[in-house]
Scaffold this active site. Structure first.
Site, short mmCIF file in Angstrom:
data_model
loop_
_atom_site.label_atom_id
_atom_site.label_comp_id
_atom_site.label_asym_id
_atom_site.label_seq_id
_atom_site.Cartn_x
_atom_site.Cartn_y
_atom_site.Cartn_z
CG LEU A 24 -6.87 -15.56 28.23
CD1 LEU A 24 -7.35 -14.46 29.04
CD2 LEU A 24 -7.23 -15.69 26.84
CG ASP A 25 -0.76 -16.52 24.58
OD1 ASP A 25 -0.96 -17.57 25.02
OD2 ASP A 25 -0.75 -16.11 23.47
CE LYS A 26 4.79 -13.49 33.00
NZ LYS A 26 6.02 -14.00 33.18
#
Length: 242
Positions: free
Chosen positions: A104-106
């Site tokens: 998952l993106d930051k």
């Protein structure tokens, strides 16, 4: 029933090093099914009743964890600059070789699956298996909904020419920044953000709420985690989301 050295089984749970386990065994502080074990090479299974210094060991060959990922945490097992999803796990869930199954993106929140089972991770991440991932996405402006749904169904073509698999799109909240449910079957870099960019809008908030047929446990506050049951693992691989 698979059998392993008793020192390997105990140390694999991440609480003690192999040398610490061997010392406890030598002192007679480890038992298997009620029998004291003094040989580190003794073979046992993960299903056996194992106690260490009088405490039961809840041993399993692999670990499967649901984490409600907060913003600002990276999906990695180790990072020199940022805090990772493995870093924020409670001590009782930590063990060696844990990694996030899919990134998952930051700034993306929600269901992060953390495990040490590489085969399981490969199965649920492979586009060929079509294990669906469900997200809630809030975007920066209105779009032509009919056109967008058709584009998602037919497979969005990204700016670099990449053709994506068919995906689902549903409007949940019609507002200046509308909220959508998005269902994808693959996980390319910044995929959902790039999909919406082809429609002329950007994603302002993104949260993964389900993998396969298993929804994020909403009782988990951001940063909290818990173990998954065998039934829940089956829902991830084979369950249909209700």
């Amino acid at each position: 029933m698979k059998k392993e050295r008793i020192d390997k089984i105990i140390s694999s749970q991440g609480l003690l090093s192999r040398s610490e386990v061997k010392l406890l065994i030598k002192k007679g502080l480890v038992s298997v099914n009620g029998i004291c074990v003094t040989d580190s090479g003794f073979k046992a299974s993960y299903e056996d009743d194992i106690t260490v210094d009088g405490q039961p060991l809840n041993s399993s060959e692999f670990t499967y964890i649901m984490l409600n990922k907060p913003k600002g945490v990276v999906s990695a097992s180790d990072d020199k600059k940022d805090v990772t999803v493995v870093d924020i796990l409670p001590d009782e869930l930590k063990r060696k070789r844990l990694f996030p199954a899919g990134r998952l993106d930051k700034d993306t929140t929600g269901f992060s699956l953390i495990t040490d089972d590489g085969d399981f991770a490969h199965r649920i991440l492979s586009p060929a298996r079509h294990v669906k991932k469900t997200y809630l996405a809030r975007v920066s402006g209105r779009i032509d909904l009919e056109r967008a749904i058709k584009a998602f169904e037919e497979g969005v073509v990204l700016g670099d020419g990449t053709v994506l698999l068919s995906a689902g799109l549903e409007l949940l909240e019609d507002a200046d920044e509308p909220l959508f449910k998005v269902v994808i079957k693959e996980g390319k870099y910044h995929q959902i953000k790039r999909m919406f960019l082809t429609l002329g809008v950007s994603v302002t908030e993104l949260k993964r709420v389900a993998i396969g047929g298993l929804r994020l446990d909403e009782t988990l506050e951001p940063g909290q985690a818990r173990l998954l049951s065998k039934d829940e693992l089956d829902l991830i691989e084979n369950g249909a989301l209700n």
